[in-house]
Design an enzyme around this catalytic site. Structure first.
Site, PDB file in Angstrom:
ATOM      1  N   TYR A  75       6.181   7.717 -19.805  1.00 18.85           N
ATOM      2  CA  TYR A  75       7.239   6.800 -19.331  1.00 18.85           C
ATOM      3  C   TYR A  75       8.394   7.491 -19.077  1.00 18.85           C
ATOM      4  O   TYR A  75       9.011   8.015 -19.703  1.00 18.85           O
ATOM      5  CB  TYR A  75       7.514   5.688 -20.499  1.00 18.85           C
ATOM      6  CG  TYR A  75       6.677   4.623 -20.720  1.00 18.85           C
ATOM      7  CD1 TYR A  75       5.640   4.519 -19.853  1.00 18.85           C
ATOM      8  CD2 TYR A  75       6.715   4.050 -21.898  1.00 18.85           C
ATOM      9  CE1 TYR A  75       4.603   3.443 -20.145  1.00 18.85           C
ATOM     10  CE2 TYR A  75       5.744   2.805 -21.968  1.00 18.85           C
ATOM     11  CZ  TYR A  75       4.736   2.688 -21.283  1.00 18.85           C
ATOM     12  OH  TYR A  75       3.832   1.650 -21.631  1.00 18.85           O
ATOM     13  N   LYS A  95      -1.473   6.431 -19.755  1.00 20.46           N
ATOM     14  CA  LYS A  95      -0.917   5.088 -19.480  1.00 20.46           C
ATOM     15  C   LYS A  95       0.553   5.011 -18.937  1.00 20.46           C
ATOM     16  O   LYS A  95       1.230   5.859 -19.493  1.00 20.46           O
ATOM     17  CB  LYS A  95      -0.860   4.266 -20.872  1.00 20.46           C
ATOM     18  CG  LYS A  95      -0.599   2.956 -20.728  1.00 20.46           C
ATOM     19  CD  LYS A  95      -0.391   2.326 -22.206  1.00 20.46           C
ATOM     20  CE  LYS A  95       0.368   1.110 -22.115  1.00 20.46           C
ATOM     21  NZ  LYS A  95       0.375   0.277 -23.437  1.00 20.46           N
TER      22      LYS A  95
HETATM   23  P1  FBP Z   1       2.866  -4.694 -22.845  1.00 18.66           P
HETATM   24  O1  FBP Z   1       1.814  -4.976 -21.997  1.00 18.66           O
HETATM   25  O2  FBP Z   1       3.440  -5.589 -23.542  1.00 18.66           O
HETATM   26  O3  FBP Z   1       4.151  -4.309 -21.618  1.00 18.66           O
HETATM   27  O4  FBP Z   1       2.573  -3.398 -23.492  1.00 18.66           O
HETATM   28  C1  FBP Z   1       2.483  -2.272 -23.095  1.00 18.66           C
HETATM   29  C2  FBP Z   1       3.567  -1.130 -23.670  1.00 18.66           C
HETATM   30  O5  FBP Z   1       3.422  -0.014 -23.396  1.00 18.66           O
HETATM   31  C3  FBP Z   1       3.459  -1.068 -25.320  1.00 18.66           C
HETATM   32  O6  FBP Z   1       2.620  -0.488 -25.895  1.00 18.66           O
HETATM   33  C4  FBP Z   1       5.057  -0.661 -25.936  1.00 18.66           C
HETATM   34  O7  FBP Z   1       5.417  -1.443 -26.982  1.00 18.66           O
HETATM   35  C5  FBP Z   1       5.773  -1.289 -24.653  1.00 18.66           C
HETATM   36  O8  FBP Z   1       5.078  -1.563 -23.614  1.00 18.66           O
HETATM   37  C6  FBP Z   1       6.820  -0.516 -24.146  1.00 18.66           C
HETATM   38  O9  FBP Z   1       7.902  -1.282 -23.699  1.00 18.66           O
HETATM   39  P2  FBP Z   1       9.108  -0.440 -23.001  1.00 18.66           P
HETATM   40  O10 FBP Z   1       8.923  -0.412 -21.543  1.00 18.66           O
HETATM   41  O11 FBP Z   1      10.267  -1.612 -23.246  1.00 18.66           O
HETATM   42  O12 FBP Z   1       9.622   0.627 -23.654  1.00 18.66           O
END
Ligand code: FBP
Length: 251
Positions: A145, A176
């Site tokens: 991310y 991911k």
């Molecule tokens: P969702 O499908 O609910 O978005 O989950 C995916 C995820 O990557 C989770 O594993 C993680 O808790 C969340 O999204 C992270 O969210 P953020 O973008 O707020 O950090």
């Protein structure tokens, strides 16, 4: 050495149920009376025949029996953070690979916030985790991310492809990512990941039609599937939406 993904994929594709939002966002933001209970989530994973369920260590430990009985592969997230601190993001390791294996994990998950002031700490921590996990013959899934004040647009073509490439360069089996909504950009992203497989996060709950359109694009662009949380367990018909997603993924 090639890691075997058979246990967490079906015909090379995958749909995982993500449930680490309690730590990442806090219960009040995402949960209601039903989905606050991890047993409800395990039931969805079981009835929906997901290829894996994503938990942090505490839930994996407290609901060990229920997870085991469901026979759904456990993907244990080894790091995480709350959303309370608003500075440059860092998520440190909270569980060892050894402990994850003891809890029955079939794969290991880890998040790196690329672009953060602290990315090198997470990369370095991941390196050790990747080495140990692979030595035990298990796959690693890397959440990449882009975050922090250096990142202007976290789903631009350049940043998505960069995130995917980080997954390949660091040795992840599956990376991911978040989808920005452009199929061509995602295709380039998948190419950038090389032999590392790409899955996409679900994100905040969307209208079914919009979600399914995205799933179609994600698969057409070459991703192997998704790790969805809120779009499934916040739905009033979690198994129905799961089935619709699966019909597209395994078309
Ligand atoms: P969702 O499908 O609910 O978005 O989950 C995916 C995820 O990557 C989770 O594993 C993680 O808790 C969340 O999204 C992270 O969210 P953020 O973008 O707020 O950090």
């Amino acid at each position: 050495m090639k890691t075997n993904l058979n246990k967490i994929t079906k015909k090379g594709k995958a749909l995982y149920l993500a449930y680490d939002q309690g730590l990442e966002h806090g219960p009040s933001q995402d949960f209601n009376d039903k989905n606050i209970n991890p047993e409800y989530i395990i039931e969805i994973a079981k009835k929906g025949k997901f290829q894996g369920i994503v938990f942090q260590k505490g839930i994996a430990e407290k609901y060990y029996k229920e997870i085991k009985n469901s026979k759904i592969p456990l993907i244990l997230k080894l790091n995480g953070k709350t959303n309370l601190f608003k500075g440059e993001p860092i998520a440190r390791q909270l569980c060892s690979v050894k402990e994850a294996v003891k809890l029955g994990a079939s794969a290991i998950g880890y998040t790196i916030y690329i672009g953060s002031q602290y990315e090198s700490i997470m990369m370095n921590e991941f390196e050790k985790i990747e080495e140990e996990t692979h030595a035990r013959g298990l796959p690693v899934i890397l959440w990449v991310y882009p975050r922090g004040k250096s990142i202007k647009d976290d789903t631009s073509r350049e940043i998505m492809a960069y995130s995917a490439r980080v997954g390949l360069e660091l040795g992840a089996d599956i990376v991911k990512l978040k989808y920005g909504g452009n199929k061509e950009d995602l295709h380039w992203t998948v190419q950038s990941a090389g032999k590392t497989k790409v899955i996409i996060a679900g994100g905040v709950k969307k209208q079914e039609k919009e979600l399914l359109k995205q799933v179609r694009e994600i698969i057409q662009a070459g991703a192997i599937g998704l790790a969805v949380g809120r779009n499934v367990w916040q739905s009033s018909r979690p198994l129905a939406i799961t089935k619709r997603i699966q019909e597209i993924v395994w078309k």
